[in-house]
Every structure is written in C-alpha cells, then in structure tokens.
Design a protein around this motif. Sequence first.
Motif, PDB file in Angstrom:
ATOM      1  N   THR A 127       6.726  -6.177   4.450  1.00  0.00           N
ATOM      2  CA  THR A 127       6.821  -4.724   4.288  1.00  0.00           C
ATOM      3  C   THR A 127       7.088  -4.350   2.836  1.00  0.00           C
ATOM      4  O   THR A 127       7.877  -5.005   2.143  1.00  0.00           O
ATOM      5  CB  THR A 127       7.938  -4.170   5.185  1.00  0.00           C
ATOM      6  N   GLU A 128       6.438  -3.295   2.388  1.00  0.00           N
ATOM      7  CA  GLU A 128       6.650  -2.770   1.038  1.00  0.00           C
ATOM      8  C   GLU A 128       6.945  -1.280   1.128  1.00  0.00           C
ATOM      9  O   GLU A 128       6.733  -0.636   2.162  1.00  0.00           O
ATOM     10  CB  GLU A 128       5.422  -2.993   0.155  1.00  0.00           C
ATOM     11  N   ASN A 129       7.423  -0.723   0.028  1.00  0.00           N
ATOM     12  CA  ASN A 129       7.699   0.711  -0.061  1.00  0.00           C
ATOM     13  C   ASN A 129       7.166   1.259  -1.380  1.00  0.00           C
ATOM     14  O   ASN A 129       7.183   0.566  -2.403  1.00  0.00           O
ATOM     15  CB  ASN A 129       9.207   0.990   0.019  1.00  0.00           C
ATOM     16  N   SER A 182       7.935   4.814   2.714  1.00  0.00           N
ATOM     17  CA  SER A 182       8.103   5.752   1.613  1.00  0.00           C
ATOM     18  C   SER A 182       9.554   5.697   1.120  1.00  0.00           C
ATOM     19  O   SER A 182      10.206   4.661   1.189  1.00  0.00           O
ATOM     20  CB  SER A 182       7.727   7.164   2.095  1.00  0.00           C
ATOM     21  N   SER A 183      10.061   6.776   0.613  1.00  0.00           N
ATOM     22  CA  SER A 183      11.473   6.921   0.268  1.00  0.00           C
ATOM     23  C   SER A 183      11.872   8.363   0.523  1.00  0.00           C
ATOM     24  O   SER A 183      11.017   9.254   0.603  1.00  0.00           O
ATOM     25  CB  SER A 183      11.757   6.521  -1.186  1.00  0.00           C
ATOM     26  N   LYS A 184      13.162   8.606   0.664  1.00  0.00           N
ATOM     27  CA  LYS A 184      13.655   9.932   1.002  1.00  0.00           C
ATOM     28  C   LYS A 184      13.619  10.848  -0.215  1.00  0.00           C
ATOM     29  O   LYS A 184      13.711  10.396  -1.358  1.00  0.00           O
ATOM     30  CB  LYS A 184      15.080   9.833   1.548  1.00  0.00           C
ATOM     31  N   ALA A 211       4.237   7.065   0.681  1.00  0.00           N
ATOM     32  CA  ALA A 211       4.370   5.617   0.782  1.00  0.00           C
ATOM     33  C   ALA A 211       3.363   4.911  -0.111  1.00  0.00           C
ATOM     34  O   ALA A 211       3.674   3.958  -0.820  1.00  0.00           O
ATOM     35  CB  ALA A 211       4.202   5.182   2.234  1.00  0.00           C
ATOM     36  N   LEU A 212       2.097   5.366  -0.051  1.00  0.00           N
ATOM     37  CA  LEU A 212       1.019   4.749  -0.820  1.00  0.00           C
ATOM     38  C   LEU A 212       0.189   5.838  -1.464  1.00  0.00           C
ATOM     39  O   LEU A 212      -0.296   6.741  -0.787  1.00  0.00           O
ATOM     40  CB  LEU A 212       0.128   3.899   0.104  1.00  0.00           C
ATOM     41  N   SER A 240       6.199  11.770   2.971  1.00  0.00           N
ATOM     42  CA  SER A 240       4.797  11.645   3.390  1.00  0.00           C
ATOM     43  C   SER A 240       4.291  10.201   3.303  1.00  0.00           C
ATOM     44  O   SER A 240       4.944   9.324   2.742  1.00  0.00           O
ATOM     45  CB  SER A 240       3.933  12.571   2.553  1.00  0.00           C
ATOM     46  N   ALA A 241       3.108   9.982   3.882  1.00  0.00           N
ATOM     47  CA  ALA A 241       2.583   8.627   4.043  1.00  0.00           C
ATOM     48  C   ALA A 241       1.555   8.254   2.968  1.00  0.00           C
ATOM     49  O   ALA A 241       1.714   7.251   2.275  1.00  0.00           O
ATOM     50  CB  ALA A 241       1.977   8.471   5.435  1.00  0.00           C
ATOM     51  N   LEU A 242       0.468   9.006   2.838  1.00  0.00           N
ATOM     52  CA  LEU A 242      -0.654   8.623   1.973  1.00  0.00           C
ATOM     53  C   LEU A 242      -0.963   9.744   1.002  1.00  0.00           C
ATOM     54  O   LEU A 242      -1.114  10.903   1.410  1.00  0.00           O
ATOM     55  CB  LEU A 242      -1.879   8.305   2.833  1.00  0.00           C
TER      56      LEU A 242
END
Length: 341
Positions: free
Chosen positions: A74-76, A115-117, A124-125, A176-178
Amino acid sequence: MAIKSSGNPLAFSEIETEFGSNSSRSLGDYRISQTVGSLTKTLDTGIPSSGTIKFSEFYSKRLNVVVNFHTGGTENRQNAKSRYNGNGVTVIGGFRGKKEAGSKILIHVNKIIGSSKGNQSIVALRTGNWNSDVVLSVDIGSSGRLYGAGGDGGRGANSWSDAGSSNGSSGGNGTSALGIEHEETAVNVQSGGRIKCGFGGGGGGAGSRQVDSGADRSACGGGGGGGAGSPAGSGGSGGERQSGENDEVANGSGGGGGQLEENGEGGQGGNNNNEAYGANGGRGGDANESAQGGNGGSNLDSSNGGAGSNGAAIRRSSGSIQIDISNGGSISGSTSATGVA
C-alpha cells in the motif's frame, strides 16, 4: 512522435525508431503479447501477437509505457509523472527505453493507494503533467483501489456546571481519490477495481442543561463518528466536564473510528440523572450512509456540529479537461470536481 498515419509506405527504420530494434530486425518479432500486472498488451492496439503481420498495421502506432503502481504494498499520495521520471515503468516489447512525447502512457494501479486528511482537493493519485502528444490512461486492475481519506468526527460539546455548554464541532471533510491533470485522459476500471472518495465525519453533539429550583444539571455531547477512507477518519472525542462535580455534569462518549469502507458510529451524549441529555454525535459517512450532524438529546443549550462533506472519486485540475470513463468496477463519489492537490 507516433508513427505517421498515412502517406508513403512505411520504412522499417520508422518502426524501429518508435519501438526499438528487435534482435533479428524482422517484422515478425514485433508480434508479442506481454502481461504487466493485470494488463495483457500487444505492442500497440491493432498490431497482432500472432499470425500474419503487415507494415500497414503500424500506421499511427505508438510506444506503450506502463507506469508501475501494481507491485509492492500500500502507498499514499502518489504522483504518476514522478514515478515515470524515476523509471518505475515497463516498456511494452522491451526493444527500447521509455520515451514520453508521442507515446501511450498507461498508469496501472493494482493495489491500494490512499490519500491524506485535509482539503477535499487532496488526492491519493495524481497523473501529473505530461507532454501534450501523450495519450494517457489510468487503468485500475481487479485488485486496484484508490481511496480518499475519511474525515474525522467532530468533538462533542463540553459543559460547565454553572455556565452552560460549548457547541459541538463539525465533522471533517473527506479527501479525494484520483486527480487528472492531462487533457483527455481515459480512466478504465476493471471488474473488482474501485475508486472511492473519502467520506465526511459525523458532527459532534450539543450540550444540555436542565435548570430547576433544586439543582442544575448539565450533560456533554457525544463525539462524531469517523468517515470511511484510507486513512479512515478518527472518532471525535466526547464532550467533557469543565467545572463542577460528576453529579453536576455528565460526560459524553467518543465516536467510533471509521474503517477502509465502513463508517464509525457517533458517541452517545451524556445522561445526567435522566434530566439533562446531551446530543449524540452523528455517524460518519460511507458508500451506503451519509454522514450526520449531531442529533437527539433534550434541554439543549448549544448547537450540534454539522456533518463533514465527502471528497470526490475523480477530480480534474481544470474544468476544461475531458475525462473518458469506462467503469466495469466501482466508482463512489463525484467525477466532475475541479482542483487537484
């Protein structure tokens, strides 16, 4: 540059310039089928992997380069262009090194990236910025997961024995994700793949105070539940007595933390001798339930905290960027939000 689209018959050297030289310098050796992560690719779409192969099948073709987000753990908070620049790539065919301009760049995700807060525009990416002649896609494999971070639950209201209560705090927003930063990017989600926004945290509950001729009683609010995501939102703290004795002010309970795909429940408001009831914290959000503000209670003397908002599944750096989505998996959240961080 990609190979020309029409005109004079192709020279073998034009094919070699784009794809590199194979060991026998034969057209037939460009018939390949290569698996990278969950992708199986020929040299480029329309070039056969077996049987007859013709020069005409190479018109308009491009080198394919896969950016690696499919191996390891897993990465962030990742940037695909940075991964490309660091040579985290596979060149389909393996006949040459990577090149950017004129190539097809496939950002392949087949693991969890979180992601991060913080601000909803955090992703995330992100694709990063590419040469204008790149044909870009984000390919989410069957084990690929992009998650925004869940929002934290709000704190429950604190109470004083002789001065009432503070307000419950609002839940935090999900992220958010992407993030898409390249014009006309394709997003392909295979069956089992997921792109999910981070969900908002629940609001903290209000405080309560009951006043009569015998004794005043106060109760604190419950903490909000955390929103689902990666990282998941933390539960908000229950409100606490700020003055007086235990029989004068009842503390609230903390909210539950969120999980990867499940919300946390709100904590209960304090109960002071069945006369003053602090409000409960609201639940956090997930794909099945929206985040709530603080709620319930009686004899409230302050305000409930509101629910946090969700992040987005897909954001774009500018509203003018076109995204072509092919979804065979699961996308949860907005796909039209703007602003990428």
